[in-house]
Design a protein around this motif. Structure first.
Motif, PDB file in Angstrom:
ATOM      1  N   UNK A   1      11.929  -5.078  15.691  1.00  0.00           N
ATOM      2  CA  UNK A   1      11.228  -3.451  15.158  1.00  0.00           C
ATOM      3  C   UNK A   1      11.307  -3.553  13.958  1.00  0.00           C
ATOM      4  N   UNK A   2      12.288  -3.890  13.255  1.00  0.00           N
ATOM      5  CA  UNK A   2      12.511  -3.557  11.855  1.00  0.00           C
ATOM      6  C   UNK A   2      11.452  -4.480  11.054  1.00  0.00           C
ATOM      7  N   UNK A   3      11.253  -5.689  11.534  1.00  0.00           N
ATOM      8  CA  UNK A   3      10.338  -6.686  10.831  1.00  0.00           C
ATOM      9  C   UNK A   3       8.895  -5.997  10.929  1.00  0.00           C
ATOM     10  N   UNK A   4       8.714  -5.456  12.205  1.00  0.00           N
ATOM     11  CA  UNK A   4       7.230  -5.423  12.428  1.00  0.00           C
ATOM     12  C   UNK A   4       6.712  -3.878  12.313  1.00  0.00           C
ATOM     13  N   UNK A   5       7.819  -2.795  12.394  1.00  0.00           N
ATOM     14  CA  UNK A   5       7.535  -1.587  12.169  1.00  0.00           C
ATOM     15  C   UNK A   5       8.547  -0.896  11.365  1.00  0.00           C
ATOM     16  N   UNK A   6       8.847  -1.406  10.123  1.00  0.00           N
ATOM     17  CA  UNK A   6       9.965  -1.122   9.433  1.00  0.00           C
ATOM     18  C   UNK A   6       9.723   0.283   8.577  1.00  0.00           C
ATOM     19  N   UNK A   7       8.400   0.391   8.353  1.00  0.00           N
ATOM     20  CA  UNK A   7       8.075   1.726   7.724  1.00  0.00           C
ATOM     21  C   UNK A   7       8.450   3.181   8.343  1.00  0.00           C
ATOM     22  N   UNK A   8       8.704   2.671   9.870  1.00  0.00           N
ATOM     23  CA  UNK A   8       8.952   3.912  10.682  1.00  0.00           C
ATOM     24  C   UNK A   8      10.295   3.930  11.287  1.00  0.00           C
ATOM     25  N   UNK A   9      11.009   2.825  11.250  1.00  0.00           N
ATOM     26  CA  UNK A   9      12.309   2.580  11.645  1.00  0.00           C
ATOM     27  C   UNK A   9      13.382   3.440  10.887  1.00  0.00           C
ATOM     28  N   UNK A  10      14.173   4.360  11.411  1.00  0.00           N
ATOM     29  CA  UNK A  10      14.871   5.361  10.862  1.00  0.00           C
ATOM     30  C   UNK A  10      16.393   4.409  10.012  1.00  0.00           C
TER      31      UNK A  10
END
Length: 465
Positions: free
Chosen positions: A444-453
């Motif tokens: 999730x961090x690698x694919x959606x990192x801009x949204x991961x808190x």
């Protein structure tokens, strides 16, 4: 019952191989069916929900010191951050199927499927929030959103409770299609689903700091009435209970399921005066017939050989090949009731506390004489005026053996169980404190990192602040 499961096991295997892709993977797989029937979605959702309970429990059982690693400074024991991409995927995979089930139920006026789907969605979403905090939901199942936004964990809890209310209401109404054997939990028993929804409402309200005790107790009044109402999935010849597989693997030297010293000492008369007759029904002895645990974080020390420490062993209540995988139990509900009523109605709280112990003992088939002796021990049967939250939480911790709900309790209780100490070789980033959440998964961090808190393992879920 078993014949029902065997008949539909082929369908389950098909769904397991072809269930929806990760909600971030928007490419269609031409080998996967794109329109699963509502009955198949129910089969997969009920079965995989039970597995999600076990999957999370396998993570949290070290944190609450049911289990301990035989190896010193093992990451699970010392609360280091690990990659939980698989857990994340499994939770979202079920919720994706439930999104489809709910949509199909609405289109078909299948009110009972709709209600059961909403209850399962509430449970899976609640479990996800409890371990990760803020997660995608409002955009989580919109396949046009490759990088879905994260929703606030407190707002998601309001959604969990709303889904439960909606589910209970829809189950009490009419339906164009009846649930049947495709339901692995209750086999289409609508009254059981309604009780289950109320029980879960009480569980999630208990986490909520400003929840109404009266409303919580009202949910309990409409919840489970005995062990016969427990929510669980039974297993079958083609697929063993996962905890049974852990025990079998351990016998084959694939080490897992070693028991924490803390758990044994809480039941063997060391930490508490009463010796608990449930101990030999829950875990195995050493080769010498003793109960000896492993200190969390320290490993098995000078006992490298197999059989010198207690482990999960095949054939017991939690570890038989066909054992049920527990989702929610009457015993848990009674301890929720005891906690909720403790300040306002001590007599009700005390009766519920004793009933919770008895329900768990009956589940394990503790001999009647041993059960009565334990329940009459002064350390257990202290009277309504002397009952404390510590007493309730200790007995609930025993009764929810291997269940992930105990980690929610531990954090709410600030890990205040008697003699529960920090593991040896603790992750130094925790600053001599217990872990409070799981890290977001690497995928999730690698694919959606801009949204991961950005969070640390000490940042608390909203209800734990």
């Amino acid at each position: 019952m078993k014949s029902i499961y065997n008949r539909i096991f082929g369908l389950l295997l098909l769904l397991g191989a072809s269930s929806c892709e990760d909600f971030l993977d928007v490419n269609e797989n031409p080998n996967n069916p794109q329109d699963a029937p509502i009955t198949g979605l129910m089969t997969n959702a009920t079965y995989e929900t039970a597995l999600n309970v076990q999957r999370i429990g396998s993570i949290t059982s070290n944190y609450v010191q049911y289990l301990a690693s035989p190896n010193p400074a093992s990451a699970s024991d010392v609360m280091e951050p690990l990659n939980y991409s698989g857990t994340w995927f499994n939770l979202y995979n079920v919720m994706t199927d439930l999104t489809d089930l709910i949509s199909k139920a609405e289109e078909s006026d299948a009110g009972h499927y709709l209600g059961a789907g909403q209850i399962l969605m509430a449970l899976n979403l609640g479990m996800t929030v409890d371990i990760f905090g803020d997660v995608p939901y409002s955009e989580g199942f919109d396949f046009s959103a490759v990088t879905p936004a994260y929703d606030d964990d407190e707002q998601l809890y309001a959604e969990v409770l709303s889904l439960l209310d909606q589910g209970i209401q829809n189950l009490a109404g009419t339906t164009a299609i009846s649930i049947g054997d495709d339901d692995f939990i209750f086999q289409g028993d609508v009254d059981s689903w309604i009780k289950f929804g109320n029980m879960l409402k009480a569980r999630f309200m208990l986490h909520t700091p400003d929840a109404s005790a009266n409303e919580l107790l009202s949910a309990i009044d409409n919840g489970f009435e005995g062990n016969e109402d427990d929510a669980y999935v039974e297993f079958f010849e083609q697929r063993f209970n996962p905890w049974a597989q852990v025990a079998i693997n351990n016998e084959n030297l694939l080490l897992g399921g070693w028991i924490s010293t803390q758990f044994i000492e809480a039941l063997d008369g060391t930490s508490y005066p009463a010796v608990d007759p449930r101990l030999p029904l829950m875990i195995g002895t050493t080769d010498d017939g003793e109960f000896i645990g492993v200190p969390n974080g320290a490993g098995r020390g000078n006992a490298p050989e197999q059989g010198a420490r207690s482990t999960l062993i095949p054939g017991q209540y939690y570890t038989s090949e066909l054992s049920p995988l527990l989702i929610a139990t009457f015993a848990e509900q009674k301890f929720i009731e005891a906690e909720a009523a403790l300040n306002s109605d001590p007599n009700r709280a005390y009766a519920a506390y004793l009933a919770g112990i008895e329900a768990h003992m009956d589940m394990l088939e503790v001999p009647e004489g041993e059960k009565e002796a334990y329940l009459s021990d002064p350390g257990v049967s202290m009277g309504a005026g002397s009952l404390t939250l510590d007493d309730i939480m200790k007995e609930k911790w025993v009764a929810l053996f291997l269940h992930p709900e105990t980690w929610n309790d531990a954090r709410r209780f600030d890990y205040g169980y008697k003699d529960m100490t920090l593991p040896a070789n603790l992750n130094t980033d925790l600053n001599n404190q217990f872990i409070r959440r799981l890290p977001y998964p690497d995928n999730e961090v690698s694919r959606n990192g801009q949204n991961v808190p950005e969070v640390s393992l000490l940042d608390r879920i909203w209800w734990d602040e």
